[in-house]
Design a protein around this motif. Sequence first.
Motif, mmCIF file in Angstrom:
data_model
loop_
_atom_site.group_PDB
_atom_site.id
_atom_site.type_symbol
_atom_site.label_atom_id
_atom_site.label_comp_id
_atom_site.label_asym_id
_atom_site.label_seq_id
_atom_site.Cartn_x
_atom_site.Cartn_y
_atom_site.Cartn_z
ATOM 1 N N SER A 123 47.730 -17.914 -7.316
ATOM 2 C CA SER A 123 47.585 -19.200 -7.998
ATOM 3 C C SER A 123 47.654 -19.099 -9.524
ATOM 4 N N VAL A 124 47.667 -17.883 -10.058
ATOM 5 C CA VAL A 124 47.665 -17.691 -11.511
ATOM 6 C C VAL A 124 49.006 -18.127 -12.099
ATOM 7 N N THR A 125 48.944 -18.778 -13.248
ATOM 8 C CA THR A 125 50.162 -19.171 -13.957
ATOM 9 C C THR A 125 50.185 -18.553 -15.348
ATOM 10 N N PHE A 126 51.394 -18.471 -15.897
ATOM 11 C CA PHE A 126 51.623 -17.854 -17.190
ATOM 12 C C PHE A 126 52.526 -18.770 -18.023
ATOM 13 N N ALA A 127 52.392 -18.705 -19.341
ATOM 14 C CA ALA A 127 53.330 -19.406 -20.219
ATOM 15 C C ALA A 127 53.243 -18.821 -21.613
ATOM 16 N N LEU A 128 54.409 -18.653 -22.222
ATOM 17 C CA LEU A 128 54.517 -18.240 -23.621
ATOM 18 C C LEU A 128 54.911 -19.489 -24.399
ATOM 19 N N THR A 129 53.908 -20.197 -24.895
ATOM 20 C CA THR A 129 54.106 -21.538 -25.460
ATOM 21 C C THR A 129 54.384 -21.542 -26.962
#
Length: 250
Positions: A123-129
């Motif tokens: 369920s973990v999410t990632f983002a390089l915002t």
Amino acid sequence: MTTSLVHRDTTGGLATITLDSPHNRNALSSRLTAELGEHLTAAGQDAGVHVVLLRSSGRVFCSGADLAEARQGRADDGPRAIVGLQHQIATLPKPVVVELAGPVRAGGLGLVGAADIVIAAASVTFALTEVRLGLAPSVISLSLLARLSPRAVADVFLSGRTFDAAEAAAVGLVTRCVPDDELAAAVGDTITELRKGSPQGLAETKRLVNGDLVARIDRDGEEAARRSAALFASPEAQHAVQAFLSRSRS
């Protein structure tokens, strides 16, 4: 009395370091980075520790740089601290395992990239915002460029999109993606296997594996920190960060 933002518990050769700053979703504030560095140093120097586990309390592993703190000035200190943490994790003479039970954003991915083994719940999410705030993932590129394929780097760096743990495993950001209810067991099994290694064997093998990563940090770290600070100080980024913080508070 000031409450610690990072805790360490050492049992049976395992040093468990827990990020515990829920008020800002474990953002990499000056206090948190300093405390994390101190605990990593202590674990590295403890002859009784064979493995280090880095995890978080609450629902978020790390939300990235502390933008509110950085806007108050000394924006160059934060990037240098994140460079330092990546170097410290990569050169620690003990394997560093990261347990991900919650989202990771922006600068938090630097901790993931520098670690030796990363187990993530599905369920973990990632983002390089960073790109959406007029910034670039300069300092965390030091470790991420060593982990991700060039095509994956271009995709997730430029789009700023959110991606899941299965994709993170496929592109090399994390070691394994497991069902949420199997995370603790998967981490436990990994630590059990690592404990079978001798201290010298683990330290020297880690040195071998991370040679290129450490060389990149040593070579490019200061320039990456300067570039990050300069971008953050730019009018475009200042405006975007202020708008982001205003939305977060509303």
